[in-house]
Design a protein around this motif. Structure first.
Motif, short mmCIF file in Angstrom:
data_model
loop_
_atom_site.label_atom_id
_atom_site.label_comp_id
_atom_site.label_asym_id
_atom_site.label_seq_id
_atom_site.Cartn_x
_atom_site.Cartn_y
_atom_site.Cartn_z
N VAL A 18 -4.42 -5.67 6.78
CA VAL A 18 -5.38 -5.86 5.19
C VAL A 18 -5.81 -4.80 4.73
CG1 VAL A 18 -8.48 -5.82 4.36
CG2 VAL A 18 -6.94 -7.93 6.19
N ALA A 19 -5.91 -3.57 5.32
CA ALA A 19 -6.05 -2.00 4.94
C ALA A 19 -5.22 -1.44 4.36
CB ALA A 19 -6.28 -1.30 5.91
N LEU A 20 -3.38 -1.64 4.61
CA LEU A 20 -2.84 -1.13 3.54
C LEU A 20 -2.81 -1.86 2.64
CD1 LEU A 20 -0.44 0.17 3.60
CD2 LEU A 20 1.12 -0.75 4.75
N ILE A 21 -3.39 -3.44 2.75
CA ILE A 21 -2.99 -4.01 0.90
C ILE A 21 -4.16 -3.88 0.09
CG2 ILE A 21 -2.98 -6.30 -0.16
CD1 ILE A 21 -1.78 -7.46 2.95
N ALA A 22 -4.99 -3.14 0.84
CA ALA A 22 -6.15 -2.35 -0.37
C ALA A 22 -6.02 -0.68 -0.29
CB ALA A 22 -7.55 -2.89 0.63
N THR A 36 2.14 0.38 -5.52
CA THR A 36 1.64 -0.67 -4.87
C THR A 36 1.95 -1.66 -4.15
OG1 THR A 36 -0.28 -0.38 -6.76
CG2 THR A 36 -0.55 -2.29 -6.15
N TRP A 37 3.09 -2.08 -4.78
CA TRP A 37 4.10 -2.96 -4.54
C TRP A 37 4.59 -2.97 -2.84
CZ3 TRP A 37 3.96 -7.96 -5.34
CH2 TRP A 37 3.02 -8.75 -6.49
N VAL A 38 4.67 -1.70 -2.75
CA VAL A 38 5.61 -1.01 -1.15
C VAL A 38 4.03 -1.54 -0.23
CG1 VAL A 38 5.30 0.30 0.42
CG2 VAL A 38 7.34 0.66 -1.94
N ALA A 39 2.72 -1.09 -0.53
CA ALA A 39 1.86 -1.31 0.58
C ALA A 39 1.62 -3.37 0.26
CB ALA A 39 0.67 -0.95 -0.71
N ILE A 40 2.10 -3.20 -0.89
CA ILE A 40 1.27 -5.14 -1.01
C ILE A 40 2.52 -5.38 0.69
CG2 ILE A 40 0.96 -7.39 -1.50
CD1 ILE A 40 -0.19 -5.75 -4.14
N VAL A 41 3.72 -5.34 0.18
CA VAL A 41 4.90 -6.25 0.27
C VAL A 41 5.19 -5.79 2.34
CG1 VAL A 41 7.25 -6.34 1.00
CG2 VAL A 41 6.22 -6.86 -1.02
N PHE A 42 4.44 -4.67 2.41
CA PHE A 42 4.85 -4.07 3.93
C PHE A 42 3.11 -4.74 4.74
CE2 PHE A 42 8.43 -1.51 2.67
CZ PHE A 42 8.54 -1.02 3.84
N GLY A 43 2.42 -4.60 4.67
CA GLY A 43 0.65 -5.29 5.07
C GLY A 43 1.18 -6.55 4.75
N ALA A 44 1.53 -7.87 4.39
CA ALA A 44 1.99 -8.73 3.53
C ALA A 44 2.39 -8.81 5.30
CB ALA A 44 1.64 -9.46 3.03
N GLY A 45 3.84 -8.53 5.07
CA GLY A 45 5.51 -9.07 5.91
C GLY A 45 4.18 -8.11 7.40
N ALA A 46 3.60 -7.43 7.33
CA ALA A 46 3.25 -7.01 9.10
C ALA A 46 2.04 -8.01 9.80
CB ALA A 46 2.51 -6.07 9.26
N MET A 47 1.34 -8.85 8.90
CA MET A 47 0.98 -9.68 9.08
C MET A 47 0.77 -10.98 9.51
SD MET A 47 -3.10 -9.02 7.19
CE MET A 47 -3.09 -10.26 6.33
N LEU A 48 2.29 -11.08 8.46
CA LEU A 48 2.99 -12.33 8.76
C LEU A 48 3.71 -12.29 9.78
CD1 LEU A 48 4.06 -15.12 7.69
CD2 LEU A 48 6.01 -13.38 6.58
N TYR A 49 4.60 -11.55 10.67
CA TYR A 49 5.04 -11.63 11.80
C TYR A 49 4.28 -11.27 12.96
CZ TYR A 49 5.46 -6.41 12.10
OH TYR A 49 5.15 -4.88 12.12
N SER A 50 3.10 -10.59 12.96
CA SER A 50 2.00 -11.22 13.63
C SER A 50 1.47 -12.19 13.32
CB SER A 50 0.27 -9.97 13.01
OG SER A 50 0.94 -8.56 12.94
#
Length: 124
Positions: A18-22, A36-50
């Motif tokens: 969440v912090a990375l996306i924000a 911006t897109w790198v932050a959103i993709v990596f943040g969402a990806g990490a939450m997905l595999y979590s």
């Protein structure tokens, strides 16, 4: 030395995502599309595999914890290098580097197996 429980790691995973996306808006780089897109993709990806990790906070419990930690480490390295890989290091550097290094550090200090209900770790 591994001292961080998988339960605490799970809490950190979702907060980190969440912090990375924000972060583009928190740190003022929302006007840099690649960063911006790198932050959103990596943040969402990490939450997905979590969400699919076989640990206390996983929802589907498919991905083994050791593989989750490998993804954290490799993803952290790529995230830390992303300002240089994607050409925005002249405008945005430290948020990606610090979030990436944090991910690498977390993978190195987290136990490889979650606790069982008995309070013991699963055998590796």
């Amino acid at each position: 030395m591994r001292f961080l429980s998988t339960r605490i790691h799970g809490v950190i995973d979702y907060l980190w995502g969440v912090a990375l996306i924000a972060s583009p808006w928190l740190f003022g780089f929302g006007d840099v599309p690649a960063a911006t897109w790198v932050a959103i993709v990596f943040g969402a990806g990490a939450m997905l595999y979590s969400a699919v990790t076989a640990y206390e906070l996983g929802l589907l419990k498919i991905l083994p914890m050791p593989m989750h930690l490998i993804l954290d480490g490799l993803g952290g390295i790529v995230l830390a290098a992303s300002p240089f890989l994607f050409g925005f290091a002249d405008r945005v550097l430290w948020p990606h580097v610090l979030f990436g290094l944090f991910s690498v550090a977390a993978c190195l200090v987290t136990h490889r197996e979650p606790m069982l209900a008995t309070g013991r770790r699963e055998p590796a």
